[in-house]
Design a protein around this motif. Structure first.
Motif, PDB file in Angstrom:
ATOM      1  N   GLY A   1       0.817  -1.209   0.000  1.00  0.00           N
ATOM      2  CA  GLY A   1       0.000   0.000   0.000  1.00  0.00           C
ATOM      3  C   GLY A   1       0.849   1.255   0.000  1.00  0.00           C
ATOM      4  O   GLY A   1       0.524   2.234  -0.689  1.00  0.00           O
ATOM      5  N   PHE A   2       1.973   1.248   0.763  1.00  0.00           N
ATOM      6  CA  PHE A   2       2.872   2.398   0.784  1.00  0.00           C
ATOM      7  C   PHE A   2       3.519   2.580  -0.584  1.00  0.00           C
ATOM      8  O   PHE A   2       3.619   3.700  -1.099  1.00  0.00           O
ATOM      9  CB  PHE A   2       3.977   2.206   1.825  1.00  0.00           C
ATOM     10  N   ALA A   3       3.982   1.458  -1.153  1.00  0.00           N
ATOM     11  CA  ALA A   3       4.716   1.520  -2.414  1.00  0.00           C
ATOM     12  C   ALA A   3       3.820   1.973  -3.565  1.00  0.00           C
ATOM     13  O   ALA A   3       4.221   2.788  -4.398  1.00  0.00           O
ATOM     14  CB  ALA A   3       5.334   0.155  -2.718  1.00  0.00           C
ATOM     15  N   GLU A   4       2.601   1.454  -3.627  1.00  0.00           N
ATOM     16  CA  GLU A   4       1.672   1.867  -4.690  1.00  0.00           C
ATOM     17  C   GLU A   4       1.361   3.353  -4.580  1.00  0.00           C
ATOM     18  O   GLU A   4       1.299   4.057  -5.597  1.00  0.00           O
ATOM     19  CB  GLU A   4       0.385   1.048  -4.605  1.00  0.00           C
ATOM     20  N   GLY A   5       1.182   3.828  -3.356  1.00  0.00           N
ATOM     21  CA  GLY A   5       0.909   5.243  -3.167  1.00  0.00           C
ATOM     22  C   GLY A   5       2.063   6.113  -3.629  1.00  0.00           C
ATOM     23  O   GLY A   5       1.857   7.178  -4.224  1.00  0.00           O
ATOM     24  N   ALA A   6       3.292   5.658  -3.374  1.00  0.00           N
ATOM     25  CA  ALA A   6       4.464   6.431  -3.781  1.00  0.00           C
ATOM     26  C   ALA A   6       4.579   6.508  -5.303  1.00  0.00           C
ATOM     27  O   ALA A   6       4.932   7.568  -5.853  1.00  0.00           O
ATOM     28  CB  ALA A   6       5.730   5.812  -3.195  1.00  0.00           C
ATOM     29  N   VAL A   7       4.279   5.416  -5.989  1.00  0.00           N
ATOM     30  CA  VAL A   7       4.357   5.422  -7.454  1.00  0.00           C
ATOM     31  C   VAL A   7       3.261   6.300  -8.037  1.00  0.00           C
ATOM     32  O   VAL A   7       3.498   7.081  -8.973  1.00  0.00           O
ATOM     33  CB  VAL A   7       4.268   3.989  -8.011  1.00  0.00           C
ATOM     34  N   ARG A   8       2.069   6.222  -7.495  1.00  0.00           N
ATOM     35  CA  ARG A   8       0.982   7.085  -7.965  1.00  0.00           C
ATOM     36  C   ARG A   8       1.310   8.556  -7.699  1.00  0.00           C
ATOM     37  O   ARG A   8       0.984   9.438  -8.511  1.00  0.00           O
ATOM     38  CB  ARG A   8      -0.333   6.693  -7.298  1.00  0.00           C
ATOM     39  N   ALA A   9       1.979   8.821  -6.577  1.00  0.00           N
ATOM     40  CA  ALA A   9       2.401  10.189  -6.278  1.00  0.00           C
ATOM     41  C   ALA A   9       3.403  10.683  -7.317  1.00  0.00           C
ATOM     42  O   ALA A   9       3.359  11.839  -7.750  1.00  0.00           O
ATOM     43  CB  ALA A   9       3.013  10.248  -4.881  1.00  0.00           C
TER      44      ALA A   9
ATOM     45  N   LEU B   1       3.067  13.920  -9.721  1.00  0.00           N
ATOM     46  CA  LEU B   1       4.024  15.020  -9.619  1.00  0.00           C
ATOM     47  C   LEU B   1       4.753  15.295 -10.925  1.00  0.00           C
ATOM     48  O   LEU B   1       5.251  16.404 -11.140  1.00  0.00           O
ATOM     49  CB  LEU B   1       5.047  14.706  -8.523  1.00  0.00           C
ATOM     50  N   ALA B   2       4.801  14.320 -11.815  1.00  0.00           N
ATOM     51  CA  ALA B   2       5.619  14.427 -13.027  1.00  0.00           C
ATOM     52  C   ALA B   2       5.298  15.655 -13.864  1.00  0.00           C
ATOM     53  O   ALA B   2       6.163  16.161 -14.587  1.00  0.00           O
ATOM     54  CB  ALA B   2       5.470  13.161 -13.875  1.00  0.00           C
ATOM     55  N   THR B   3       4.079  16.175 -13.769  1.00  0.00           N
ATOM     56  CA  THR B   3       3.673  17.327 -14.585  1.00  0.00           C
ATOM     57  C   THR B   3       3.506  18.597 -13.756  1.00  0.00           C
ATOM     58  O   THR B   3       2.899  19.566 -14.219  1.00  0.00           O
ATOM     59  CB  THR B   3       2.348  17.024 -15.306  1.00  0.00           C
ATOM     60  N   ARG B   4       4.065  18.607 -12.530  1.00  0.00           N
ATOM     61  CA  ARG B   4       3.853  19.747 -11.644  1.00  0.00           C
ATOM     62  C   ARG B   4       5.149  20.233 -11.015  1.00  0.00           C
ATOM     63  O   ARG B   4       6.126  19.501 -10.937  1.00  0.00           O
ATOM     64  CB  ARG B   4       2.865  19.365 -10.524  1.00  0.00           C
ATOM     65  N   THR B   5       5.134  21.477 -10.564  1.00  0.00           N
ATOM     66  CA  THR B   5       6.210  22.010  -9.733  1.00  0.00           C
ATOM     67  C   THR B   5       5.598  22.487  -8.419  1.00  0.00           C
ATOM     68  O   THR B   5       4.379  22.584  -8.289  1.00  0.00           O
ATOM     69  CB  THR B   5       6.928  23.183 -10.421  1.00  0.00           C
ATOM     70  N   GLY B   6       6.449  22.767  -7.443  1.00  0.00           N
ATOM     71  CA  GLY B   6       5.958  23.212  -6.144  1.00  0.00           C
ATOM     72  C   GLY B   6       6.183  22.157  -5.085  1.00  0.00           C
ATOM     73  O   GLY B   6       6.762  21.106  -5.339  1.00  0.00           O
ATOM     74  N   CYS B   7       5.712  22.437  -3.876  1.00  0.00           N
ATOM     75  CA  CYS B   7       5.914  21.562  -2.724  1.00  0.00           C
ATOM     76  C   CYS B   7       4.557  21.098  -2.194  1.00  0.00           C
ATOM     77  O   CYS B   7       3.668  21.926  -1.950  1.00  0.00           O
ATOM     78  CB  CYS B   7       6.698  22.299  -1.642  1.00  0.00           C
ATOM     79  N   TYR B   8       4.397  19.792  -2.007  1.00  0.00           N
ATOM     80  CA  TYR B   8       3.108  19.222  -1.628  1.00  0.00           C
ATOM     81  C   TYR B   8       3.272  18.185  -0.519  1.00  0.00           C
ATOM     82  O   TYR B   8       4.225  17.409  -0.516  1.00  0.00           O
ATOM     83  CB  TYR B   8       2.445  18.533  -2.831  1.00  0.00           C
ATOM     84  N   ASP B   9       2.298  18.157   0.381  1.00  0.00           N
ATOM     85  CA  ASP B   9       2.176  17.100   1.378  1.00  0.00           C
ATOM     86  C   ASP B   9       1.185  16.079   0.825  1.00  0.00           C
ATOM     87  O   ASP B   9       0.081  16.449   0.373  1.00  0.00           O
ATOM     88  CB  ASP B   9       1.656  17.693   2.691  1.00  0.00           C
ATOM     89  N   PHE B  10       1.541  14.800   0.856  1.00  0.00           N
ATOM     90  CA  PHE B  10       0.691  13.754   0.283  1.00  0.00           C
ATOM     91  C   PHE B  10      -0.729  13.804   0.841  1.00  0.00           C
ATOM     92  O   PHE B  10      -1.693  13.571   0.117  1.00  0.00           O
ATOM     93  CB  PHE B  10       1.314  12.383   0.547  1.00  0.00           C
ATOM     94  N   ARG B  11      -0.881  14.145   2.123  1.00  0.00           N
ATOM     95  CA  ARG B  11      -2.209  14.153   2.742  1.00  0.00           C
ATOM     96  C   ARG B  11      -3.121  15.195   2.093  1.00  0.00           C
ATOM     97  O   ARG B  11      -4.353  15.063   2.154  1.00  0.00           O
ATOM     98  CB  ARG B  11      -2.092  14.400   4.245  1.00  0.00           C
ATOM     99  N   ASP B  12      -2.547  16.224   1.487  1.00  0.00           N
ATOM    100  CA  ASP B  12      -3.347  17.293   0.886  1.00  0.00           C
ATOM    101  C   ASP B  12      -3.752  16.979  -0.551  1.00  0.00           C
ATOM    102  O   ASP B  12      -4.683  17.620  -1.071  1.00  0.00           O
ATOM    103  CB  ASP B  12      -2.582  18.610   0.912  1.00  0.00           C
ATOM    104  N   VAL B  13      -3.073  16.022  -1.195  1.00  0.00           N
ATOM    105  CA  VAL B  13      -3.316  15.808  -2.626  1.00  0.00           C
ATOM    106  C   VAL B  13      -3.668  14.362  -2.987  1.00  0.00           C
ATOM    107  O   VAL B  13      -3.949  14.081  -4.137  1.00  0.00           O
ATOM    108  CB  VAL B  13      -2.085  16.252  -3.463  1.00  0.00           C
ATOM    109  N   PHE B  14      -3.664  13.443  -2.005  1.00  0.00           N
ATOM    110  CA  PHE B  14      -3.840  12.032  -2.356  1.00  0.00           C
ATOM    111  C   PHE B  14      -5.169  11.748  -3.050  1.00  0.00           C
ATOM    112  O   PHE B  14      -5.263  10.859  -3.893  1.00  0.00           O
ATOM    113  CB  PHE B  14      -3.708  11.151  -1.106  1.00  0.00           C
ATOM    114  N   ALA B  15      -6.195  12.522  -2.731  1.00  0.00           N
ATOM    115  CA  ALA B  15      -7.498  12.285  -3.340  1.00  0.00           C
ATOM    116  C   ALA B  15      -7.507  12.629  -4.823  1.00  0.00           C
ATOM    117  O   ALA B  15      -8.433  12.225  -5.544  1.00  0.00           O
ATOM    118  CB  ALA B  15      -8.583  13.090  -2.610  1.00  0.00           C
ATOM    119  N   GLN B  16      -6.509  13.365  -5.317  1.00  0.00           N
ATOM    120  CA  GLN B  16      -6.435  13.729  -6.729  1.00  0.00           C
ATOM    121  C   GLN B  16      -5.781  12.646  -7.575  1.00  0.00           C
ATOM    122  O   GLN B  16      -5.732  12.758  -8.802  1.00  0.00           O
ATOM    123  CB  GLN B  16      -5.648  15.030  -6.887  1.00  0.00           C
ATOM    124  N   MET B  17      -5.248  11.610  -6.942  1.00  0.00           N
ATOM    125  CA  MET B  17      -4.450  10.614  -7.675  1.00  0.00           C
ATOM    126  C   MET B  17      -5.283   9.405  -8.092  1.00  0.00           C
ATOM    127  O   MET B  17      -6.255   9.074  -7.456  1.00  0.00           O
ATOM    128  CB  MET B  17      -3.273  10.169  -6.800  1.00  0.00           C
TER     129      MET B  17
END
Length: 227
Positions: free
Chosen positions: A199-207, A211-227
């Motif tokens: 579950g950790f590893a899948e989340g990291a790959v989806r993250a 992120l590949a098309t974005r710049t900036g700084c993000y906390d996973f808890r704030d953006v995980f629902a977008q993945m």
């Protein structure tokens, strides 16, 4: 997508496996190949779309400085370095890099954090006291875990009180976090137990894909629902 994975521990190896399953080109550097981030030269880092770090609290700082200085996109699953977060965020912003970090990349844990805050809000005036118990395998370097700290912060943001954490390191426990809310009349318990690292590893790959098309700084808890 071309992915560079830093760290060949159990989670790093699984991240590499899942990234390949999802059709990505994967390269891996272990600690011996990348002591002090010496392998992360600008030309080398430029060959990848995203870098994923599952190393150590000491090593990750060197890795972030080397990668973010080139404007790279970087997902950091390593914990125990957050005293340097402001510096790393500033570096990412100055270099127009991408940094996505998280204490836990499990979607289940992210839902638990949301529920913990709601528990704090609902029970703060009802005479409840909160505490957290967490257990991990003996090889986990930081104690308490980053997830336990995030859980405490979620409750504290709602109640304004301090939440004590009891941490144990035993066997090969993947991760067990329990939030206790106790009053003189009853007890409410919220628990997340990880059965594997997948579950950790899948989340990291989806993250990384996000992120590949974005710049900036993000906390996973704030953006995980977008993945």
């Amino acid at each position: 997508m071309r992915v560079l994975i830093l760290g060949m521990g159990k989670t790093g190896k699984l991240v590499a496996e899942i990234a390949r399953e999802r059709g990505h080109s994967v390269s891996v550097l272990d600690a011996k190949e990348n002591a002090g981030a010496r392998a992360l030269t600008p030309p080398f880092v430029a060959g990848f779309d995203v870098v994923i770090d599952f190393t150590t609290p000491e090593g990750v700082i060197h890795n972030m400085r080397a990668c973010l200085a080139t404007g790279a996109k970087m997902v950091v699953g390593t914990t125990g370095w957050y005293s340097h977060l402001a510096d790393m965020r500033g570096l990412a912003e100055r270099k127009h890099a991408g940094l996505l970090y998280g204490t836990n990349f499990s979607v289940g844990v992210q839902v638990m954090l949301q529920l913990a805050q709601r528990m704090g809000e609902a029970l703060k005036s009802a005479g409840y006291t909160f505490s957290i118990d967490e257990s991990h395998h003996v090889g986990k370097l930081d104690s308490p875990s980053g997830t336990a700290i995030s859980l405490a912060e979620a409750v504290e943001s709602a109640t304004g009180g301090k939440v004590p954490i009891t941490a144990k390191r035993e066997g090969d426990v993947m991760g067990l976090h329990t939030l206790n809310a106790r009053s003189g009349a009853d007890k409410l318990v919220l628990t997340h137990e990880a059965f594997s690292r997948r579950g950790f590893a899948e989340g990291a790959v989806r993250a990384a894909e996000w992120l590949a098309t974005r710049t900036g700084c993000y906390d996973f808890r704030d953006v995980f629902a977008q993945m």
